[in-house]
Write a protein that holds these residues in place. Structure first.
Motif, PDB file in Angstrom:
ATOM      1  N   THR A 181       0.768  -1.113   0.243  1.00  0.00           N
ATOM      2  CA  THR A 181      -0.260  -0.068  -0.053  1.00  0.00           C
ATOM      3  C   THR A 181       0.828   1.301  -0.156  1.00  0.00           C
ATOM      4  OG1 THR A 181      -0.162   0.275   2.234  1.00  0.00           O
ATOM      5  CG2 THR A 181      -1.618  -0.651   1.337  1.00  0.00           C
ATOM      6  N   ASP A 182       2.034   1.144  -0.188  1.00  0.00           N
ATOM      7  CA  ASP A 182       3.295   2.518  -0.500  1.00  0.00           C
ATOM      8  C   ASP A 182       2.433   2.403  -1.522  1.00  0.00           C
ATOM      9  OD1 ASP A 182       5.399   4.103  -1.441  1.00  0.00           O
ATOM     10  OD2 ASP A 182       6.545   2.175  -0.883  1.00  0.00           O
ATOM     11  N   PRO A 183       2.458   4.366  -1.148  1.00  0.00           N
ATOM     12  CA  PRO A 183       1.982   5.966  -2.553  1.00  0.00           C
ATOM     13  C   PRO A 183       2.813   5.284  -3.347  1.00  0.00           C
ATOM     14  CG  PRO A 183       1.993   6.945  -0.348  1.00  0.00           C
ATOM     15  CD  PRO A 183       2.726   5.110   0.406  1.00  0.00           C
ATOM     16  N   ALA A 184       4.238   5.300  -3.689  1.00  0.00           N
ATOM     17  CA  ALA A 184       5.367   4.906  -4.134  1.00  0.00           C
ATOM     18  C   ALA A 184       4.600   3.786  -5.043  1.00  0.00           C
ATOM     19  CB  ALA A 184       6.939   4.784  -3.579  1.00  0.00           C
ATOM     20  N   TYR A 185       4.007   3.145  -4.954  1.00  0.00           N
ATOM     21  CA  TYR A 185       3.515   2.095  -5.472  1.00  0.00           C
ATOM     22  C   TYR A 185       1.962   2.140  -6.035  1.00  0.00           C
ATOM     23  CZ  TYR A 185       7.287  -1.653  -4.684  1.00  0.00           C
ATOM     24  OH  TYR A 185       8.519  -2.369  -4.575  1.00  0.00           O
ATOM     25  N   LEU A 186       1.060   2.756  -5.432  1.00  0.00           N
ATOM     26  CA  LEU A 186      -0.279   2.658  -5.553  1.00  0.00           C
ATOM     27  C   LEU A 186       0.189   3.938  -6.545  1.00  0.00           C
ATOM     28  CD1 LEU A 186      -2.129   1.944  -2.025  1.00  0.00           C
ATOM     29  CD2 LEU A 186      -1.903   1.256  -4.749  1.00  0.00           C
ATOM     30  N   ASN A 191       4.551   1.452 -12.818  1.00  0.00           N
ATOM     31  CA  ASN A 191       5.146   0.826 -12.120  1.00  0.00           C
ATOM     32  C   ASN A 191       4.997  -0.886 -12.915  1.00  0.00           C
ATOM     33  OD1 ASN A 191       6.729  -0.662 -10.374  1.00  0.00           O
ATOM     34  ND2 ASN A 191       7.458   0.826  -9.429  1.00  0.00           N
ATOM     35  N   VAL A 192       5.770  -1.119 -13.363  1.00  0.00           N
ATOM     36  CA  VAL A 192       5.599  -2.474 -13.368  1.00  0.00           C
ATOM     37  C   VAL A 192       5.544  -3.697 -13.146  1.00  0.00           C
ATOM     38  CG1 VAL A 192       6.776  -4.236 -15.717  1.00  0.00           C
ATOM     39  CG2 VAL A 192       6.465  -1.658 -16.060  1.00  0.00           C
ATOM     40  N   THR A 206      -8.097  -5.643  -2.563  1.00  0.00           N
ATOM     41  CA  THR A 206      -8.057  -4.837  -2.561  1.00  0.00           C
ATOM     42  C   THR A 206      -7.829  -3.950  -1.337  1.00  0.00           C
ATOM     43  OG1 THR A 206      -9.192  -6.090  -0.409  1.00  0.00           O
ATOM     44  CG2 THR A 206     -11.056  -5.280  -1.962  1.00  0.00           C
ATOM     45  N   THR A 207      -8.082  -2.508  -1.116  1.00  0.00           N
ATOM     46  CA  THR A 207      -6.463  -2.247   0.222  1.00  0.00           C
ATOM     47  C   THR A 207      -6.470  -3.947   1.374  1.00  0.00           C
ATOM     48  OG1 THR A 207      -7.132   0.044  -1.034  1.00  0.00           O
ATOM     49  CG2 THR A 207      -5.770  -0.203   1.707  1.00  0.00           C
ATOM     50  N   ASN A 208      -7.154  -3.360   1.812  1.00  0.00           N
ATOM     51  CA  ASN A 208      -7.330  -4.474   3.261  1.00  0.00           C
ATOM     52  C   ASN A 208      -6.995  -6.198   2.740  1.00  0.00           C
ATOM     53  OD1 ASN A 208      -8.818  -2.591   4.662  1.00  0.00           O
ATOM     54  ND2 ASN A 208     -10.684  -4.388   4.460  1.00  0.00           N
ATOM     55  N   TYR A 209      -6.591  -6.800   0.852  1.00  0.00           N
ATOM     56  CA  TYR A 209      -5.824  -7.433   0.904  1.00  0.00           C
ATOM     57  C   TYR A 209      -4.278  -6.998   1.024  1.00  0.00           C
ATOM     58  CZ  TYR A 209      -4.362 -11.829  -1.958  1.00  0.00           C
ATOM     59  OH  TYR A 209      -3.707 -12.886  -3.144  1.00  0.00           O
ATOM     60  N   LEU A 210      -4.491  -5.859  -0.111  1.00  0.00           N
ATOM     61  CA  LEU A 210      -2.611  -5.398   0.266  1.00  0.00           C
ATOM     62  C   LEU A 210      -2.080  -5.855   1.421  1.00  0.00           C
ATOM     63  CD1 LEU A 210      -3.326  -2.696  -2.368  1.00  0.00           C
ATOM     64  CD2 LEU A 210      -2.245  -5.465  -2.928  1.00  0.00           C
ATOM     65  N   GLU A 211      -3.090  -5.225   2.454  1.00  0.00           N
ATOM     66  CA  GLU A 211      -2.346  -5.080   2.972  1.00  0.00           C
ATOM     67  C   GLU A 211      -1.940  -6.452   4.285  1.00  0.00           C
ATOM     68  OE1 GLU A 211      -5.164  -2.978   6.621  1.00  0.00           O
ATOM     69  OE2 GLU A 211      -4.778  -0.342   5.471  1.00  0.00           O
ATOM     70  N   GLU A 212      -2.598  -6.854   3.623  1.00  0.00           N
ATOM     71  CA  GLU A 212      -2.964  -8.803   4.840  1.00  0.00           C
ATOM     72  C   GLU A 212      -1.990  -9.360   3.833  1.00  0.00           C
ATOM     73  OE1 GLU A 212      -5.710 -13.224   4.137  1.00  0.00           O
ATOM     74  OE2 GLU A 212      -6.934 -11.079   3.640  1.00  0.00           O
ATOM     75  N   GLN A 241      10.092   1.505   0.572  1.00  0.00           N
ATOM     76  CA  GLN A 241      10.035  -0.362   1.104  1.00  0.00           C
ATOM     77  C   GLN A 241      10.708  -0.474   2.705  1.00  0.00           C
ATOM     78  OE1 GLN A 241       7.282  -2.383  -0.334  1.00  0.00           O
ATOM     79  NE2 GLN A 241       6.770  -0.284  -0.493  1.00  0.00           N
ATOM     80  N   GLY A 242      11.899   0.110   2.413  1.00  0.00           N
ATOM     81  CA  GLY A 242      12.594  -0.335   3.498  1.00  0.00           C
ATOM     82  C   GLY A 242      12.995   0.314   4.714  1.00  0.00           C
ATOM     83  N   THR A 243      13.035   2.162   4.411  1.00  0.00           N
ATOM     84  CA  THR A 243      12.880   3.245   5.248  1.00  0.00           C
ATOM     85  C   THR A 243      11.764   2.761   5.525  1.00  0.00           C
ATOM     86  OG1 THR A 243      11.956   4.751   3.431  1.00  0.00           O
ATOM     87  CG2 THR A 243      14.295   4.389   3.795  1.00  0.00           C
ATOM     88  N   ALA A 244      10.288   2.436   5.488  1.00  0.00           N
ATOM     89  CA  ALA A 244       8.963   2.815   6.268  1.00  0.00           C
ATOM     90  C   ALA A 244       9.415   0.909   6.727  1.00  0.00           C
ATOM     91  CB  ALA A 244       7.578   2.560   5.335  1.00  0.00           C
ATOM     92  N   MET A 245       9.774   0.155   6.655  1.00  0.00           N
ATOM     93  CA  MET A 245      10.023  -0.777   7.420  1.00  0.00           C
ATOM     94  C   MET A 245      11.065  -0.840   8.820  1.00  0.00           C
ATOM     95  SD  MET A 245       8.135  -4.541   7.511  1.00  0.00           S
ATOM     96  CE  MET A 245       8.152  -3.839   9.106  1.00  0.00           C
TER      97      MET A 245
END
Length: 288
Positions: A181-186, A191-192, A206-212, A241-245
């Motif tokens: 759900t990272d805005p860098a993706y969404l 982004n291929v 869905t967003t919930n699934y992406l969170e799951e 993806q790294g810094t947020a984690m």
């Protein structure tokens, strides 16, 4: 000297490493192996599918306290093979000879088989197989994970959300996706790689699934110690993806380490690779 030798063993990319596969065997041990002797077996079956196999490397002089490191290859959830992780296997056997090593294949996603939960279920099957055979193998229940790219994502997700017995004592992500759900993706539907994620994990999820299916959204304060490695110019995995984690682990007070290589992409070699292996070895020896 061994560390410099490692540069030649791990000559190419951290994330895409090709090596020759050895002769295979299909083995399920029913007798207790001699713990004083090293033991190796390739393509041990843990399921009915031809991809549900792993390679096993047991050290000599092991005991019921011997820990196991599980290697999980990358390939975008749809490709790749455990032989891609053979350089990691060689490194661990050479530099950390007191650990057992398991290098796994898992079922690959295609248009008829979504990655989730299939691949998570495969990891569970491997862990259960090891637990069922721990007396035969003379190993403990304690495990650690080293995953690359998609394999890093699976390592984190399983360790954070599916390790019901708290067996995981450390987990390593090398350029692994953590938050779908990272805005860098969404916010970048061109982004291929993200489009491949959508196709692999389900059409228009869905967003919930992406969170799951995101380690970032599943991590808790009880998560195992985590070490993260990323490249700042990775064309597939945004730096966030790294810094947020990293930031989430810090918020939860989970033991963690984070390294971002400013001039590296989706894999690296040379001195940065040497830096990765030194940090990884110390982290494993400290926490597993």
């Amino acid at each position: 000297m061994k560390q410099f030798k490692l540069i030649f063993i791990l000559l190419f990319s951290v994330s895409i490493l090709i090596s020759c596969s050895s002769d295979s065997s299909d083995t399920n041990e029913t007798e207790v192996l001699n713990p004083l002797e090293a033991y190796e077996a390739l393509n041990i079956s843990y399921g009915d599918d031809s991809d549900q196999v792993f390679d096993l490397y047991l050290p000599a002089n092991r005991t019921t306290a011997t820990k196991t490191i599980i290697l999980i290859h990358g390939g975008g959830w749809t490709s790749g093979d455990k032989t891609d992780m053979n350089p990691y296997k060689t490194f661990l056997k050479d530099q950390m000879p007191n650990y057992a090593v398991v290098n796994i294949n898992y079922r690959l996603a295609d248009e008829n088989n979504q990655a989730y939960p299939m691949q998570i279920n495969d990891i569970t099957s491997v862990v259960n197989f090891l637990k069922d055979n721990k007396i035969n193998y003379t190993i403990s229940d304690d495990i650690g994970f080293v995953g690359v790219s998609a394999g890093a994502h699976l390592s984190l997700l399983w360790s954070y959300a599916f390790d019901t017995d708290n067996q995981t004592k450390m987990v390593c992500s090398v350029v692994g996706p953590t938050n779908f759900t990272d805005p860098a993706y969404l916010d970048n539907l061109n982004n291929v790689f993200f489009q491949e994620i959508i196709n692999t994990f389900g059409i228009n999820p869905t967003t919930n699934y992406l969170e799951e299916v995101s380690p970032y959204h599943n991590v808790t304060a009880e998560a195992p110690p985590t070490i993260l490695f990323y490249g700042a110019i990775d064309p597939l995995i945004p730096t966030t993806q790294g810094t947020a984690m990293r930031d989430r682990l810090e918020e939860l007070n989970v033991i963690h380490e984070f390294t971002l290589y400013p001039l590296e992409g989706h894999g690296w070699s040379g001195l940065n690779l040497l830096d990765t292996t030194i940090k990884l070895q110390l982290f494993i020896e400290t926490h597993l």
